[in-house]
Design an enzyme around this catalytic site. Structure first.
Site, PDB file in Angstrom:
ATOM      1  N   GLU A 161      19.681  78.885  29.299  1.00 32.55           N
ATOM      2  CA  GLU A 161      19.749  79.572  27.676  1.00 32.55           C
ATOM      3  C   GLU A 161      19.432  81.265  28.279  1.00 32.55           C
ATOM      4  O   GLU A 161      18.616  81.568  27.837  1.00 32.55           O
ATOM      5  CB  GLU A 161      19.626  79.037  26.914  1.00 32.55           C
ATOM      6  CG  GLU A 161      19.812  77.406  26.872  1.00 32.55           C
ATOM      7  CD  GLU A 161      20.349  77.678  25.673  1.00 32.55           C
ATOM      8  OE1 GLU A 161      21.355  77.875  25.701  1.00 32.55           O
ATOM      9  OE2 GLU A 161      20.775  75.614  26.031  1.00 32.55           O
ATOM     10  N   CYS A 191      20.438  86.500  20.430  1.00 39.08           N
ATOM     11  CA  CYS A 191      20.708  85.819  21.674  1.00 39.08           C
ATOM     12  C   CYS A 191      21.958  85.788  21.379  1.00 39.08           C
ATOM     13  O   CYS A 191      23.267  85.982  22.052  1.00 39.08           O
ATOM     14  CB  CYS A 191      20.546  84.530  21.807  1.00 39.08           C
ATOM     15  SG  CYS A 191      20.756  82.735  21.290  1.00 39.08           S
TER      16      CYS A 191
HETATM   17  P1  NAD Z   1      12.093  86.938  29.820  1.00 38.56           P
HETATM   18  O1  NAD Z   1      13.723  86.750  29.897  1.00 38.56           O
HETATM   19  O2  NAD Z   1      11.556  88.954  29.791  1.00 38.56           O
HETATM   20  O3  NAD Z   1      11.642  85.990  29.137  1.00 38.56           O
HETATM   21  C1  NAD Z   1      11.424  85.261  29.126  1.00 38.56           C
HETATM   22  C2  NAD Z   1      10.356  84.399  29.298  1.00 38.56           C
HETATM   23  O4  NAD Z   1      10.552  84.445  31.235  1.00 38.56           O
HETATM   24  C3  NAD Z   1       9.428  85.359  29.059  1.00 38.56           C
HETATM   25  O5  NAD Z   1       8.266  83.712  28.535  1.00 38.56           O
HETATM   26  C4  NAD Z   1       8.476  85.923  30.247  1.00 38.56           C
HETATM   27  O6  NAD Z   1       7.241  85.228  29.990  1.00 38.56           O
HETATM   28  C5  NAD Z   1       9.049  84.660  31.358  1.00 38.56           C
HETATM   29  N1  NAD Z   1       9.440  85.612  32.012  1.00 38.56           N
HETATM   30  C6  NAD Z   1       9.351  86.150  32.907  1.00 38.56           C
HETATM   31  N2  NAD Z   1       9.418  86.351  34.573  1.00 38.56           N
HETATM   32  C7  NAD Z   1       9.354  85.244  34.872  1.00 38.56           C
HETATM   33  C8  NAD Z   1       9.792  84.787  36.009  1.00 38.56           C
HETATM   34  N3  NAD Z   1      10.024  86.014  36.918  1.00 38.56           N
HETATM   35  N4  NAD Z   1       9.077  83.219  36.628  1.00 38.56           N
HETATM   36  C9  NAD Z   1       9.065  82.468  35.184  1.00 38.56           C
HETATM   37  N5  NAD Z   1       8.968  83.184  34.381  1.00 38.56           N
HETATM   38  C10 NAD Z   1       9.067  84.464  33.788  1.00 38.56           C
HETATM   39  O7  NAD Z   1      13.307  86.893  28.203  1.00 38.56           O
HETATM   40  P2  NAD Z   1      12.683  88.047  26.472  1.00 38.56           P
HETATM   41  O8  NAD Z   1      13.061  89.381  26.276  1.00 38.56           O
HETATM   42  O9  NAD Z   1      11.621  87.238  25.956  1.00 38.56           O
HETATM   43  O10 NAD Z   1      13.938  86.906  25.133  1.00 38.56           O
HETATM   44  C11 NAD Z   1      15.085  87.374  25.080  1.00 38.56           C
HETATM   45  C12 NAD Z   1      16.686  87.355  25.858  1.00 38.56           C
HETATM   46  O11 NAD Z   1      16.075  86.099  25.349  1.00 38.56           O
HETATM   47  C13 NAD Z   1      17.629  88.116  25.451  1.00 38.56           C
HETATM   48  O12 NAD Z   1      18.520  88.034  26.325  1.00 38.56           O
HETATM   49  C14 NAD Z   1      18.380  86.787  24.909  1.00 38.56           C
HETATM   50  O13 NAD Z   1      19.989  86.931  24.641  1.00 38.56           O
HETATM   51  C15 NAD Z   1      18.268  85.054  25.395  1.00 38.56           C
HETATM   52  N6  NAD Z   1      17.710  84.506  24.578  1.00 38.56           N
HETATM   53  C16 NAD Z   1      18.711  83.653  25.126  1.00 38.56           C
HETATM   54  C17 NAD Z   1      19.369  82.032  23.242  1.00 38.56           C
HETATM   55  C18 NAD Z   1      19.899  81.215  23.945  1.00 38.56           C
HETATM   56  O14 NAD Z   1      20.098  80.529  23.400  1.00 38.56           O
HETATM   57  N7  NAD Z   1      20.878  81.473  24.953  1.00 38.56           N
HETATM   58  C19 NAD Z   1      18.249  82.047  22.342  1.00 38.56           C
HETATM   59  C20 NAD Z   1      17.582  83.187  22.842  1.00 38.56           C
HETATM   60  C21 NAD Z   1      16.790  83.984  23.711  1.00 38.56           C
END
Ligand code: NAD
Length: 497
Positions: free
Chosen positions: A242, A276
């Site tokens: 997602e 998102c």
């Molecule tokens: P992010 O990608 O920075 O982090 C998401 C999660 O991934 C965090 O828990 C982070 O610690 C973890 N993470 C980071 N690097 C990693 C790695 N190398 N391996 C595994 N895990 C890792 O995103 P964010 O800033 O927390 O959230 C915002 C983003 O999420 C936006 O792009 C938004 O559009 C998206 N989002 C999508 C949906 C959907 O339903 N499609 C819903 C909510 C948010």
């Protein structure tokens, strides 16, 4: 609030800072790969116990969890507010939506996932056939901070309802909310550690990907999603993705302009644009463009980012996101765009005031990349064909909103996105029986609805021979006569078109 999760390993800790004030609001362990492995190990035996319960027993546990969340609402919304800055009333709205999905998952798991007879065919008439959807085992859920309850709960509750144990790694910006949700579940289902939390940043998340869990449910940015997939590919661990979006709102010539403007302003600015499914681009039929822009600006002027009671949106949660917003707005203005309200001068530390941009070229960052701030680009189109082409030109494909009296469904069908709301903003994401997810760089797989339940299971086919086949084909004792009958049957069944 300062809360530390007790853990045996000598892991380092990290602080959570209030995006509004910079004050430390929590301290949590950065769980190591060993910590994660031990957590997954505990989940293994809990998974066996949980999968052994009936759907009805699990549904009762999930219902108790719902009540725990409702009882703790005041505490939870304060925590959301302190960790990521969302106004308390918006946090309550987020909880209400999340609870709807949690209830649906628990109540519908048996119907969606339980054994079901399916018809056999003429050649397999002697077989009874059924399909069922057993749980995968232990699921890892990696969550974002922007909807720290609604978003991870979509995966958590459906994975749990399907019979899996879950290890949850919330965002490092909202670990307290994640830990709170898990503690509430453990009060509701105290027997075994069916849902556990690990905290930390990228390294903890990566360790979860490599921990041997049976699936990763990831919600976050597209860039991180690619890293998660790469890590999971090492062990062929399946993933649900997602990811980010660049959702658009389309306004047709016959649309209710006031309603469309209201949806654009709420869809673009609420949660400070950190959604998102936020409206980031608007395409408006030229016949109503001027009237629409006037309405949008009027409404957006009434919205202010701050922390006092009068401000409707909070700060930008991640300090680094302010740089992204600055870059997108700067690029738009340098390339001929105009800010009708807001703009560069109105960005103060982590507070970004609503910014409405017009005349922005289609290949500028504010149109092509996820901005994740309270900004909107509004563009004029000659007709709905042009609007559809522009929406579909994005590499993302999460959701879209269409305002049209006569052609809403027709336009919706032509958009290459996971969900479309007609004459309302993101209604599809709040309807529990509908799936939610994206295409393209927005990811794949689905949460919510029947598809969301099946996401955390595998399809298992079972056939049972009821009587020996009159046409024994799969045996070396097959005769020439059987071959001849089978050949004639195949011609009859498939060769007459
Ligand atoms: P992010 O990608 O920075 O982090 C998401 C999660 O991934 C965090 O828990 C982070 O610690 C973890 N993470 C980071 N690097 C990693 C790695 N190398 N391996 C595994 N895990 C890792 O995103 P964010 O800033 O927390 O959230 C915002 C983003 O999420 C936006 O792009 C938004 O559009 C998206 N989002 C999508 C949906 C959907 O339903 N499609 C819903 C909510 C948010």
């Amino acid at each position: 609030m300062t809360e530390t999760i007790a853990f045996t390993a000598d892991s380092l800790t990290f602080d959570v800072l209030s995006p509004a004030t910079g004050a430390v609001v929590g301290t949590f362990p950065s769980h190591t790969a060993d910590d994660v492995a031990a957590t997954v190990e505990r989940a293994r035996s809990a998974a066996v116990w949980w999968a052994g319960l009936s759907f009805a027993q699990r549904a009762k546990g999930l219902a108790r969890w719902r009540s725990e969340i409702v009882r703790g609402t005041d505490e939870l919304v304060e925590l959301i507010n302190s960790e990521m800055g969302k106004p308390v009333s918006d946090a309550k709205l987020e909880l209400a939506m999340a609870l709807e999905h949690l209830a649906w998952g628990g109540k519908n798991a048996a119907k969606v996932l339980g054994p079901r007879s399916v018809p056999s065919s003429l050649l397999t008439i002697n077989q009874a056939a059924s399909v069922e959807f057993p749980p995968l085992g232990v699921v890892g859920v990696i969550g974002p901070w922007n909807y720290p309850v609604f978003t991870p709960l979509s995966s958590l509750s459906f994975a749990l309802a399907a019979g899996n144990a879950v290890v949850f790694k919330p965002s490092e910006f909202t670990p307290g909310v994640g830990a709170w949700l898990v503690a509430a579940f453990q009060r509701a289902v105290p027997e075994h550690p069916v849902l556990q939390v690990v905290t930390g940043g990228a390294e903890t998340g990566a360790a979860l990907c490599r921990s041997g869990v049976d699936k990763i449910g990831f919600t976050g940015s597209t860039a991180t999603g690619k890293k998660v997939m790469a890590a999971c590919s090492e062990s062929l661990t399946p993933v649900l993705m997602e990811c980010g979006g660049k959702d658009a709102l389309i306004v047709d010539a016959d649309a209710d302009i006031e309603a469309a403007a209201d949806a654009a302003v709420w869809g673009g600015l609420s949660n400070a644009g950190q959604t998102c499914l936020a409206v980031e681009r608007v395409y408006v039929h030229e016949a109503v463009y001027d009237a629409f822009v006037t309405e949008v600006v009027k409404r957006a002027k009434a919205i202010r980012a701050g922390t006092d009671n009068g401000s409707k949106i909070g700060p930008i949660t991640m300090p680094s996101q302010v740089d992204v917003i600055l870059r997108h707005v700067t690029d738009a203005l340098e390339r001929g765009g105009r800010a009708l309200i807001g703009g560069l001068d109105t960005i103060d530390r982590q507070f970004v005031q609503p910014t409405i941009l017009v005349d922005v070229p289609e290949d500028s960052l504010a149109v092509t990349e996820e901005t994740f701030g309270p900004t909107l680009t509004v563009a004029k189109v000659a007709d709905m064909d042009e609007a559809i082409d522009r929406v579909n030109a994005s590499r993302y494909g999460l959701g879209a909103t269409v305002f049209s009296r006569a052609r809403g469904v027709e336009i919706a069908r032509r958009l290459r996105v996971g969900g479309v709301a007609i004459n309302a903003f993101v209604a599809y994401a709040t309807i529990p029986s509908l799936p939610l997810g994206g295409v393209g760089q927005s990811g794949f797989g689905r949460v919510h609805g029947p598809e969301g339940l099946k996401e955390f299971t595998y399809a298992k086919a079972i056939s049972r021979q009821r009587f020996p086949s009159p046409l024994a084909l799969t045996t070396f004792a097959r005769t020439e006569r059987t071959d001849a009958i089978a050949g004639a049957l195949v011609k009859l069944l498939h060769g007459r078109n």
